[in-house]
Design a protein around this motif. Sequence first.
Motif, PDB file in Angstrom:
ATOM      1  N   MET A 223      10.544  20.660  11.038  1.00  0.00           N
ATOM      2  CA  MET A 223      10.590  19.691  12.057  1.00  0.00           C
ATOM      3  C   MET A 223      10.325  18.341  11.417  1.00  0.00           C
ATOM      4  O   MET A 223       9.483  18.224  10.547  1.00  0.00           O
ATOM      5  CB  MET A 223       9.470  20.019  13.056  1.00  0.00           C
ATOM      6  CG  MET A 223       9.589  19.468  14.440  1.00  0.00           C
ATOM      7  SD  MET A 223       8.918  17.890  14.855  1.00  0.00           S
ATOM      8  CE  MET A 223       7.203  18.036  14.930  1.00  0.00           C
ATOM      9  N   VAL A 224      11.074  17.337  11.828  1.00  0.00           N
ATOM     10  CA  VAL A 224      10.921  16.002  11.262  1.00  0.00           C
ATOM     11  C   VAL A 224      10.807  14.995  12.408  1.00  0.00           C
ATOM     12  O   VAL A 224      11.564  15.070  13.367  1.00  0.00           O
ATOM     13  CB  VAL A 224      12.135  15.619  10.385  1.00  0.00           C
ATOM     14  CG1 VAL A 224      12.008  14.213   9.852  1.00  0.00           C
ATOM     15  CG2 VAL A 224      12.323  16.616   9.259  1.00  0.00           C
ATOM     16  N   PHE A 225       9.843  14.064  12.299  1.00  0.00           N
ATOM     17  CA  PHE A 225       9.790  12.972  13.255  1.00  0.00           C
ATOM     18  C   PHE A 225       9.234  11.726  12.591  1.00  0.00           C
ATOM     19  O   PHE A 225       8.558  11.799  11.575  1.00  0.00           O
ATOM     20  CB  PHE A 225       8.994  13.335  14.523  1.00  0.00           C
ATOM     21  CG  PHE A 225       7.512  13.501  14.340  1.00  0.00           C
ATOM     22  CD1 PHE A 225       6.659  12.411  14.444  1.00  0.00           C
ATOM     23  CD2 PHE A 225       6.973  14.744  14.075  1.00  0.00           C
ATOM     24  CE1 PHE A 225       5.293  12.564  14.290  1.00  0.00           C
ATOM     25  CE2 PHE A 225       5.602  14.911  13.922  1.00  0.00           C
ATOM     26  CZ  PHE A 225       4.765  13.815  14.028  1.00  0.00           C
TER      27      PHE A 225
ATOM     28  N   ARG B 275       3.316  16.228  19.350  1.00  0.00           N
ATOM     29  CA  ARG B 275       4.565  16.643  18.715  1.00  0.00           C
ATOM     30  C   ARG B 275       4.324  17.806  17.744  1.00  0.00           C
ATOM     31  O   ARG B 275       5.078  18.779  17.720  1.00  0.00           O
ATOM     32  CB  ARG B 275       5.204  15.480  17.968  1.00  0.00           C
ATOM     33  CG  ARG B 275       5.664  14.366  18.869  1.00  0.00           C
ATOM     34  CD  ARG B 275       6.091  13.155  18.052  1.00  0.00           C
ATOM     35  NE  ARG B 275       6.153  11.962  18.833  1.00  0.00           N
ATOM     36  CZ  ARG B 275       7.263  11.244  19.024  1.00  0.00           C
ATOM     37  NH1 ARG B 275       8.393  11.621  18.483  1.00  0.00           N
ATOM     38  NH2 ARG B 275       7.218  10.152  19.751  1.00  0.00           N
ATOM     39  N   VAL B 276       3.262  17.690  16.942  1.00  0.00           N
ATOM     40  CA  VAL B 276       2.950  18.743  15.970  1.00  0.00           C
ATOM     41  C   VAL B 276       2.528  20.029  16.691  1.00  0.00           C
ATOM     42  O   VAL B 276       2.958  21.124  16.322  1.00  0.00           O
ATOM     43  CB  VAL B 276       1.859  18.265  14.980  1.00  0.00           C
ATOM     44  CG1 VAL B 276       1.374  19.399  14.103  1.00  0.00           C
ATOM     45  CG2 VAL B 276       2.393  17.125  14.129  1.00  0.00           C
TER      46      VAL B 276
ATOM     47  N   GLU C 278       3.351  21.044  19.735  1.00  0.00           N
ATOM     48  CA  GLU C 278       4.524  21.647  20.375  1.00  0.00           C
ATOM     49  C   GLU C 278       5.429  22.312  19.350  1.00  0.00           C
ATOM     50  O   GLU C 278       5.994  23.372  19.604  1.00  0.00           O
ATOM     51  CB  GLU C 278       5.295  20.606  21.194  1.00  0.00           C
ATOM     52  CG  GLU C 278       4.559  20.161  22.437  1.00  0.00           C
ATOM     53  CD  GLU C 278       4.270  21.298  23.408  1.00  0.00           C
ATOM     54  OE1 GLU C 278       5.167  22.118  23.663  1.00  0.00           O
ATOM     55  OE2 GLU C 278       3.131  21.362  23.901  1.00  0.00           O
ATOM     56  N   ALA C 279       5.573  21.693  18.188  1.00  0.00           N
ATOM     57  CA  ALA C 279       6.387  22.288  17.124  1.00  0.00           C
ATOM     58  C   ALA C 279       5.792  23.625  16.689  1.00  0.00           C
ATOM     59  O   ALA C 279       6.518  24.609  16.484  1.00  0.00           O
ATOM     60  CB  ALA C 279       6.495  21.345  15.941  1.00  0.00           C
TER      61      ALA C 279
ATOM     62  N   MET D 212       6.538  26.302  19.112  1.00  0.00           N
ATOM     63  CA  MET D 212       7.936  26.713  19.053  1.00  0.00           C
ATOM     64  C   MET D 212       8.254  27.525  17.798  1.00  0.00           C
ATOM     65  O   MET D 212       9.379  27.976  17.618  1.00  0.00           O
ATOM     66  CB  MET D 212       8.843  25.488  19.127  1.00  0.00           C
ATOM     67  CG  MET D 212       8.750  24.767  20.459  1.00  0.00           C
ATOM     68  SD  MET D 212       9.729  23.261  20.514  1.00  0.00           S
ATOM     69  CE  MET D 212      11.376  23.938  20.464  1.00  0.00           C
TER      70      MET D 212
ATOM     71  N   PHE E 270       7.774  26.435  14.494  1.00  0.00           N
ATOM     72  CA  PHE E 270       7.982  25.661  13.274  1.00  0.00           C
ATOM     73  C   PHE E 270       6.758  25.814  12.378  1.00  0.00           C
ATOM     74  O   PHE E 270       5.633  25.869  12.856  1.00  0.00           O
ATOM     75  CB  PHE E 270       8.197  24.178  13.585  1.00  0.00           C
ATOM     76  CG  PHE E 270       9.516  23.865  14.215  1.00  0.00           C
ATOM     77  CD1 PHE E 270      10.619  23.581  13.436  1.00  0.00           C
ATOM     78  CD2 PHE E 270       9.656  23.863  15.595  1.00  0.00           C
ATOM     79  CE1 PHE E 270      11.845  23.298  14.007  1.00  0.00           C
ATOM     80  CE2 PHE E 270      10.868  23.578  16.185  1.00  0.00           C
ATOM     81  CZ  PHE E 270      11.972  23.301  15.403  1.00  0.00           C
TER      82      PHE E 270
ATOM     83  N   THR F 291       6.703  23.957   9.178  1.00  0.00           N
ATOM     84  CA  THR F 291       6.652  22.764   8.332  1.00  0.00           C
ATOM     85  C   THR F 291       7.030  21.546   9.163  1.00  0.00           C
ATOM     86  O   THR F 291       7.975  21.594   9.944  1.00  0.00           O
ATOM     87  CB  THR F 291       7.624  22.888   7.141  1.00  0.00           C
ATOM     88  OG1 THR F 291       7.314  24.064   6.416  1.00  0.00           O
ATOM     89  CG2 THR F 291       7.538  21.680   6.220  1.00  0.00           C
ATOM     90  N   CYS F 292       6.287  20.475   8.960  1.00  0.00           N
ATOM     91  CA  CYS F 292       6.536  19.239   9.695  1.00  0.00           C
ATOM     92  C   CYS F 292       6.534  18.070   8.706  1.00  0.00           C
ATOM     93  O   CYS F 292       5.577  17.889   7.971  1.00  0.00           O
ATOM     94  CB  CYS F 292       5.454  19.050  10.752  1.00  0.00           C
ATOM     95  SG  CYS F 292       5.633  17.529  11.681  1.00  0.00           S
TER      96      CYS F 292
END
Length: 64
Positions: free
Chosen positions: A1-3, A21-22, A24-25, A28, A30, A32-33
């Motif tokens: 995930m990237v933001f 955001r982290v 929620e990722a 889901m 994910f 790695t962010c």
Amino acid sequence: MVFGEVGLSGEVRAVSMAQMRVQEAAKMGFTTCVMPRSNMRRLQIPEGMRIIAVSSLAELGDVF
């Protein structure tokens, strides 16, 4: 995930609600962010999540 927000000179800027955001990722699935380094100050990292913090696109290129 990237933001994050990318500026014209390639800098990666902080965004709002990084913690949410982290989280929620992680919910889901994910693991790695990639995110702005400036958002790391108060971030609580969920268990199992790997964070890659960058300040610029050039730095992101070095990671990958």
